[in-house]
Write a protein that holds these residues in place. Structure first.
Motif, PDB file in Angstrom:
ATOM      1  N   GLY A  81       0.826   6.574  -4.967  1.00 40.56           N
ATOM      2  CA  GLY A  81       0.562   5.610  -3.907  1.00 40.56           C
ATOM      3  C   GLY A  81       1.134   5.958  -2.547  1.00 40.56           C
ATOM      4  O   GLY A  81       0.975   5.198  -1.602  1.00 40.56           O
ATOM      5  N   SER A  82       1.777   7.105  -2.423  1.00 38.70           N
ATOM      6  CA  SER A  82       2.362   7.502  -1.145  1.00 38.70           C
ATOM      7  C   SER A  82       1.282   7.910  -0.144  1.00 38.70           C
ATOM      8  O   SER A  82       0.240   8.436  -0.524  1.00 38.70           O
ATOM      9  CB  SER A  82       3.306   8.691  -1.331  1.00 38.70           C
ATOM     10  OG  SER A  82       4.418   8.313  -2.092  1.00 38.70           O
ATOM     11  N   HIS A  83       1.559   7.678   1.126  1.00 41.46           N
ATOM     12  CA  HIS A  83       0.650   8.097   2.197  1.00 41.46           C
ATOM     13  C   HIS A  83       0.612   9.619   2.273  1.00 41.46           C
ATOM     14  O   HIS A  83       1.638  10.280   2.130  1.00 41.46           O
ATOM     15  CB  HIS A  83       1.124   7.530   3.531  1.00 41.46           C
ATOM     16  CG  HIS A  83       0.433   8.135   4.701  1.00 41.46           C
ATOM     17  ND1 HIS A  83      -0.857   7.813   5.055  1.00 41.46           N
ATOM     18  CD2 HIS A  83       0.837   9.087   5.569  1.00 41.46           C
ATOM     19  CE1 HIS A  83      -1.206   8.531   6.097  1.00 41.46           C
ATOM     20  NE2 HIS A  83      -0.195   9.303   6.436  1.00 41.46           N
ATOM     21  N   VAL A  84      -0.577  10.165   2.473  1.00 39.33           N
ATOM     22  CA  VAL A  84      -0.737  11.591   2.756  1.00 39.33           C
ATOM     23  C   VAL A  84      -1.581  11.720   4.021  1.00 39.33           C
ATOM     24  O   VAL A  84      -2.343  10.817   4.357  1.00 39.33           O
ATOM     25  CB  VAL A  84      -1.398  12.356   1.584  1.00 39.33           C
ATOM     26  CG1 VAL A  84      -0.519  12.347   0.363  1.00 39.33           C
ATOM     27  CG2 VAL A  84      -2.762  11.793   1.250  1.00 39.33           C
ATOM     28  N   SER A  85      -1.445  12.822   4.710  1.00 36.83           N
ATOM     29  CA  SER A  85      -2.196  13.018   5.950  1.00 36.83           C
ATOM     30  C   SER A  85      -3.668  13.296   5.646  1.00 36.83           C
ATOM     31  O   SER A  85      -4.031  13.693   4.542  1.00 36.83           O
ATOM     32  CB  SER A  85      -1.598  14.179   6.746  1.00 36.83           C
ATOM     33  OG  SER A  85      -1.854  15.409   6.083  1.00 36.83           O
ATOM     34  N   GLU A  86      -4.498  13.109   6.664  1.00 32.63           N
ATOM     35  CA  GLU A  86      -5.926  13.419   6.538  1.00 32.63           C
ATOM     36  C   GLU A  86      -6.108  14.899   6.188  1.00 32.63           C
ATOM     37  O   GLU A  86      -6.945  15.244   5.361  1.00 32.63           O
ATOM     38  CB  GLU A  86      -6.655  13.110   7.850  1.00 32.63           C
ATOM     39  CG  GLU A  86      -6.698  11.640   8.204  1.00 32.63           C
ATOM     40  CD  GLU A  86      -7.718  10.867   7.394  1.00 32.63           C
ATOM     41  OE1 GLU A  86      -8.646  11.490   6.838  1.00 32.63           O
ATOM     42  OE2 GLU A  86      -7.569   9.647   7.317  1.00 32.63           O
ATOM     43  N   HIS A  87      -5.314  15.757   6.823  1.00 30.84           N
ATOM     44  CA  HIS A  87      -5.400  17.196   6.553  1.00 30.84           C
ATOM     45  C   HIS A  87      -5.042  17.485   5.089  1.00 30.84           C
ATOM     46  O   HIS A  87      -5.732  18.249   4.419  1.00 30.84           O
ATOM     47  CB  HIS A  87      -4.485  17.970   7.501  1.00 30.84           C
ATOM     48  CG  HIS A  87      -4.503  19.446   7.262  1.00 30.84           C
ATOM     49  ND1 HIS A  87      -5.581  20.237   7.578  1.00 30.84           N
ATOM     50  CD2 HIS A  87      -3.579  20.263   6.709  1.00 30.84           C
ATOM     51  CE1 HIS A  87      -5.311  21.485   7.230  1.00 30.84           C
ATOM     52  NE2 HIS A  87      -4.103  21.525   6.707  1.00 30.84           N
ATOM     53  N   PHE A  88      -3.971  16.892   4.591  1.00 27.43           N
ATOM     54  CA  PHE A  88      -3.567  17.092   3.204  1.00 27.43           C
ATOM     55  C   PHE A  88      -4.686  16.652   2.266  1.00 27.43           C
ATOM     56  O   PHE A  88      -5.023  17.348   1.310  1.00 27.43           O
ATOM     57  CB  PHE A  88      -2.283  16.297   2.902  1.00 27.43           C
ATOM     58  CG  PHE A  88      -1.740  16.556   1.529  1.00 27.43           C
ATOM     59  CD1 PHE A  88      -0.814  17.557   1.312  1.00 27.43           C
ATOM     60  CD2 PHE A  88      -2.156  15.799   0.444  1.00 27.43           C
ATOM     61  CE1 PHE A  88      -0.316  17.808   0.038  1.00 27.43           C
ATOM     62  CE2 PHE A  88      -1.670  16.037  -0.824  1.00 27.43           C
ATOM     63  CZ  PHE A  88      -0.745  17.054  -1.022  1.00 27.43           C
ATOM     64  N   ALA A  89      -5.291  15.516   2.541  1.00 22.32           N
ATOM     65  CA  ALA A  89      -6.373  15.008   1.703  1.00 22.32           C
ATOM     66  C   ALA A  89      -7.577  15.954   1.737  1.00 22.32           C
ATOM     67  O   ALA A  89      -8.203  16.196   0.705  1.00 22.32           O
ATOM     68  CB  ALA A  89      -6.781  13.610   2.148  1.00 22.32           C
ATOM     69  N   ARG A  90      -7.910  16.510   2.886  1.00 24.49           N
ATOM     70  CA  ARG A  90      -9.035  17.456   2.977  1.00 24.49           C
ATOM     71  C   ARG A  90      -8.776  18.689   2.126  1.00 24.49           C
ATOM     72  O   ARG A  90      -9.679  19.215   1.487  1.00 24.49           O
ATOM     73  CB  ARG A  90      -9.267  17.890   4.420  1.00 24.49           C
ATOM     74  CG  ARG A  90     -10.120  16.952   5.211  1.00 24.49           C
ATOM     75  CD  ARG A  90     -10.595  17.576   6.517  1.00 24.49           C
ATOM     76  NE  ARG A  90      -9.532  18.143   7.337  1.00 24.49           N
ATOM     77  CZ  ARG A  90      -8.807  17.465   8.211  1.00 24.49           C
ATOM     78  NH1 ARG A  90      -9.029  16.173   8.399  1.00 24.49           N
ATOM     79  NH2 ARG A  90      -7.868  18.045   8.912  1.00 24.49           N
TER      80      ARG A  90
END
Length: 49
Positions: free
Chosen positions: A8-17
């Motif tokens: 459930g931790s936030h990840v950056s848009e770049h990390f998700a891509r």
């Protein structure tokens, strides 16, 4: 805002891509996995999910 589906931790848009699966799920992040093993942990979690 993308989040890790495991912890459930936030990840950056770049990390998700980079690390999200084909459905856009992030199954491992730096908060719940060792940085060097994120891709391997995500693959294992995909197999068991």
């Amino acid at each position: 805002m993308p989040t890790c589906d495991h912890c459930g931790s936030h990840v950056s848009e770049h990390f998700a891509r980079v690390f999200a699966d084909e459905r856009g799920r992030v199954l491992a992040c730096p908060n719940c996995s060792a940085n060097a093993g994120i891709a391997e942990v995500a693959r294992r979690r995909t197999r068991t999910a």
